[in-house]
Design a protein around this motif. Structure first.
Motif, short mmCIF file in Angstrom:
data_model
loop_
_atom_site.label_atom_id
_atom_site.label_comp_id
_atom_site.label_asym_id
_atom_site.label_seq_id
_atom_site.Cartn_x
_atom_site.Cartn_y
_atom_site.Cartn_z
N GLY A 471 33.39 36.25 28.90
CA GLY A 471 33.79 34.86 28.92
C GLY A 471 33.99 34.33 30.32
N TYR A 472 33.93 33.01 30.44
CA TYR A 472 34.15 32.33 31.73
C TYR A 472 35.07 31.13 31.51
CZ TYR A 472 33.28 30.39 36.35
OH TYR A 472 33.45 29.90 37.62
N GLY A 473 34.53 29.99 31.09
CA GLY A 473 35.36 28.88 30.64
C GLY A 473 35.99 28.01 31.70
N GLU A 549 35.36 41.14 29.49
CA GLU A 549 34.85 41.06 30.86
C GLU A 549 34.72 39.61 31.31
OE1 GLU A 549 31.04 42.47 33.66
OE2 GLU A 549 30.91 42.61 31.47
N GLY A 550 35.10 39.36 32.56
CA GLY A 550 34.92 38.05 33.16
C GLY A 550 35.10 38.15 34.66
N GLY A 551 34.53 37.20 35.40
CA GLY A 551 34.60 37.24 36.85
C GLY A 551 34.95 35.91 37.44
N SER A 552 35.62 35.93 38.60
CA SER A 552 36.03 34.74 39.34
C SER A 552 36.99 33.92 38.48
CB SER A 552 34.80 33.94 39.76
OG SER A 552 35.11 33.01 40.75
N GLY A 554 36.47 33.37 35.49
CA GLY A 554 36.51 34.21 34.30
C GLY A 554 37.44 35.38 34.46
N GLY A 555 37.74 35.75 35.72
CA GLY A 555 38.74 36.78 35.97
C GLY A 555 40.14 36.28 35.70
N LEU A 556 40.36 34.99 35.97
CA LEU A 556 41.62 34.36 35.54
C LEU A 556 41.77 34.47 34.04
CD1 LEU A 556 44.09 32.41 35.66
CD2 LEU A 556 42.44 30.52 35.68
N LEU A 557 40.69 34.19 33.33
CA LEU A 557 40.69 34.33 31.87
C LEU A 557 41.08 35.75 31.48
CD1 LEU A 557 39.95 33.51 28.95
CD2 LEU A 557 37.55 33.89 29.54
N MET A 558 40.53 36.74 32.17
CA MET A 558 40.85 38.13 31.85
C MET A 558 42.34 38.42 32.05
SD MET A 558 38.06 39.46 30.76
CE MET A 558 37.81 37.81 30.06
N GLY A 559 42.88 37.97 33.18
CA GLY A 559 44.29 38.20 33.44
C GLY A 559 45.18 37.50 32.44
N ALA A 560 44.79 36.29 32.04
CA ALA A 560 45.61 35.53 31.10
C ALA A 560 45.62 36.19 29.72
CB ALA A 560 45.09 34.09 31.01
N VAL A 561 44.44 36.64 29.24
CA VAL A 561 44.41 37.24 27.90
C VAL A 561 45.05 38.63 27.91
CG1 VAL A 561 42.40 35.89 27.23
CG2 VAL A 561 42.07 38.20 28.12
N ALA A 575 36.30 40.89 37.47
CA ALA A 575 35.55 40.91 38.72
C ALA A 575 35.98 39.74 39.60
CB ALA A 575 34.05 40.84 38.45
N VAL A 576 36.23 40.03 40.88
CA VAL A 576 36.74 39.04 41.85
C VAL A 576 37.66 38.03 41.14
CG1 VAL A 576 34.93 39.31 43.56
CG2 VAL A 576 34.53 37.73 41.68
N PRO A 577 38.72 38.50 40.50
CA PRO A 577 39.48 37.66 39.58
C PRO A 577 40.47 36.72 40.28
CG PRO A 577 40.43 39.85 39.64
CD PRO A 577 39.21 39.89 40.52
N PHE A 578 40.50 35.50 39.78
CA PHE A 578 41.38 34.43 40.27
C PHE A 578 42.73 34.55 39.54
CE2 PHE A 578 41.97 29.55 40.23
CZ PHE A 578 42.57 29.54 41.48
#
Length: 705
Positions: A471-473, A549-552, A554-561, A575-578
């Protein structure tokens, strides 16, 4: 190492809107602090130790990718003037070689048939990036621009990863590099007509492209002329040309507003004129077209048209009364227009799929759009490389989750699609061995969220299959389906691969984006969790076998979920998560912060935005619970999302979480896009895929023959 690294805690207070926060890991922002480097190296060592058992699997996956890839290959030639331009790759070499060969018959638009590994008669090598990259840990090609007379090549290179490039010029006729050198520019470069001048952008300390400069060929860079300065810190600026090459164009844009300036390309020292002055919330783009003898600019805009409409204005002005040619229709998002002498190519999105239509041009105006039918049910269509303004054919392409990307020439006179190149997948790949699906999950508020799925044919729907959910979003970016060779290493081990088209993306039009930004950002996260639950409910996978999986962004999305639903996933690859987004958006001195306020809100000025962002920031909300296994991947020279964010996040996770294996891998010689070079990229992706396979408990054996 027998225990993971533990980052020291150092008090660092910040206060906003009466809220005082002690951020104990903010010291990691100092890249010159030896302790910062030591901590990152220790994390790399720990990650290497924790994944050492996957070394054979990584090697196997690299070989699988190699065995399916045509290593010595050539791109489909694109015609421009008297030459066919193409790039080729050679087995064992990291980077592409850019070349051209002469057009034999001006009336023949059939590209030459080039055989991998066979010398091309009359080939001229324009740029060998392998030679350029020698001696550098990192290499990225920025500009690659041929002058109108096809004599000069302007190209730029980044050898650090910070996206600041060095521009050079080569005389292709005499095969010599000219003394012209311009340091520290932005990504691209644009020729004027007559090849007398080059235009380029420069970035400020916050990595914002804020200036456009003009360089006279054959002069010292110190004599270059500043053409335009963008003083509003919310705006990027850059320079290019219309498809006709008749006009130079300076674009300025924020996340929600656009403004364009134009100048005849044969008058490079003239004054640019504004087409439509910026108005907050109004976005537009333009290109040059001709209606009979009338020169016009096509204007794709959202002024009173949420999903955009298409209009034309006289090229010479006035510009204040655009003539609408395609009216706004909610749910049909018009995204781009490519103009040719007698046709337009319209890229648009409908039903969560990218499509292309052709519109004829005449003295009577713009004709009705005709969608190009590629004969696919779940597909991504797009416009290919087209360098000529008045061709009898235009280049388009289509791909899907199971079909190799195929490039066609669309014959404008007849509507015929002529296949020119199909993506090569070696090893006996057969699309019928796989199946793709479109399903819809239901979000917390009842919104239906599209999901694209691919797996091997006959994959059981009893929850036993391992799964990867991507995901990205954010930024209205759409995650369109396409074939991936590395992904086959997952599918052939029984994985179900799914893309969650969550709000914040652009798959279902502008409202889909608006419903996942600013004070609606949490919809992005809850949509993703809803998709994960939906996949389990439908029997595609189970929580103990599902990796996200998500990056940039989408890395924010990963941290949030990870905070929102740690029980929904076995593992999370970020990946390179915000993931320290609040700290970043609070600091206008950091790269890209000010321009991002239109996407996330301004927590400096607005206490509601501050409280909302703090409530979902992954770093701010790490809890004393068991987390899934987490792998965070970052790069030291990333100018978009600092390595600091995942480093702080991992440090807090390790200090707070009650369980879950947390790993941090930092590339010490790379930028936002990770390592450079195709073989290095294969190795990096194999590292990630091996970790995913391990965490999901999937089969480690080689893919079926």
């Amino acid at each position: 190492m027998t225990t993971p690294p533990v980052a020291p805690r150092r008090s660092h207070l910040r206060t906003h809107h009466g809220d005082e926060v002690d951020d104990p890991y903010e010291w990691l922002r100092d890249v010159d602090d030896p302790e910062t480097r030591a901590y990152l190296e220790a994390e790399n060592a720990w990650t290497q130790e924790r994944t050492a058992h996957l070394a054979d699997l990584r090697s196997t996956i690299v070989e699988e990718i190699r065995s399916r890839t045509q290593e010595t290959d050539l791109s489909l030639p694109t015609r421009r003037g008297d030459w066919w331009y193409y790039s080729r790759t050679v087995e064992g070499q990291q980077y592409a070689i850019r070349c051209r060969c002469a057009v034999d018959d001006p009336d023949d638009w059939t590209p030459p048939t080039l055989e991998p590994g066979v010398d091309v008669p009359g080939e001229q090598v324009l740029l060998d990036s392998n030679a350029e990259a020698e001696g550098h840990e990192f290499y990225s090609l920025g500009a690659f621009s041929i002058s109108d007379d096809e004599r000069y090549l302007a190209w730029s290179v980044d050898t650090v990863g910070d996206e600041r490039y060095t521009l050079r010029v080569k005389d292709l006729q005499d095969d010599v590099v000219l003394p012209d050198v311009v340091e520290g520019i932005g990504h691209g470069a644009t020729w004027s007509a007559g090849a007398t001048h080059l235009f380029y952008s420069r970035v400020d300390d916050a990595w914002r492209p804020h200036e456009v400069w003009r360089h006279a060929l054959g002069t010292d860079a110190g004599d270059d002329v500043l053409v335009h300065t963008e003083t509003d810190e919310r705006f990027f600026t850059g320079v290019g040309r219309t498809s006709s090459e008749a006009y130079l164009v300076i674009a300025a844009s924020s996340k929600i507003t656009s403004e364009y300036r134009v100048l005849e390309a044969d008058d490079p020292t003239g004054e640019f004129r504004v087409v439509m002055p910026r108005r907050t919330g109004v976005e537009y783009s333009l290109d040059h077209a001709r209606l009979g003898e009338r020169d016009v600019f096509t204007v794709l805009h959202n002024d009173g048209a949420e999903d955009f409409e298409l209009a034309v204005v006289p090229a010479e002005g006035p510009y204040d009364a655009p003539e609408t040619v395609i009216e706004h229709r909610r749910g049909t998002r018009l995204e781009d227009v490519d103009a040719f002498a007698h046709h337009l190519l319209l890229s648009y999105r409908e039903g969560a799929m990218a499509r292309v239509a052709v519109l004829p041009l005449s003295s009577d105006g713009v004709g009705a759009p005709v969608e190009i039918d590629f004969g696919e049910e779940l597909f991504t269509a797009g416009v290919g490389a087209n360098a000529e303004w008045d061709p009898p054919v235009v280049r388009v392409g289509v791909s899907s989750l199971v079909s190799p990307t195929t490039v066609y020439d669309y014959v404008l006179a007849t509507g015929e699609l002529v296949e020119r190149k199909r993506q090569t997948v070696l090893g006996g790949y057969d699309p019928s061995d796989y199946e793709q699906h479109r399903t819809w999950a239901t979000a917390e508020d009842g919104t239906r969220v599209p999901v694209s799925i691919v797996c091997r044919a006959g994959t059981p729907r009893d929850g036993s299959a391992p799964g990867l959910l991507y995901g990205y979003g954010s930024y209205e970016a759409s995650m369109d389906p396409g074939l991936s060779i590395p992904r086959l290493s997952l599918l052939d081990r029984g994985f179900v691969y799914a893309i969650a088209h969550v709000r914040g993306g652009g798959e279902l039009g502008r409202h889909w984006y608006e419903d996942g930004k600013l004070l609606a950002k949490k919809n992005t996260f809850t949509d993703f969790v809803a998709v994960a639950r939906h996949l389990v409910d439908e029997g595609w996978t189970s929580p103990d076998r599902l990796v996200a999986e998500g990056g940039s962004a989408g890395g924010l999305l990963m941290g949030a979920v990870a905070n929102l639903a740690p029980d929904a996933f076995a593992g999370i690859l970020a990946a390179v998560p915000f993931v320290d987004n609040l700290t970043t958006i609070l600091d206008p001195s950091l790269p890209l912060t000010v321009i991002e306020w239109d996407e996330w809100g301004n927590p400096l000025e607005d206490p509601e935005v501050y409280a909302y962002m703090k409530s979902y920031s992954p770093y701010e909300n790490v809890a004393a619970v068991r987390y899934p296994s987490i792998l965070a991947v970052t790069s030291l020279n990333d100018t978009r999302v600092s390595y600091t964010e995942p480093a702080k996040w991992v440090a807090r996770l390790r200090a707070t979480a009650t369980g879950g294996d947390v790993l941090l891998k930092t590339e010490m010689h790379a930028g936002h896009g990770g390592v450079s070079g195709r073989y290095k990229a294969w190795e990096e992706r194999a590292f990630e895929l091996a970790w995913i396979i391990d965490v999901a408990g999937a089969d480690r054996g080689p893919h079926p023959s």
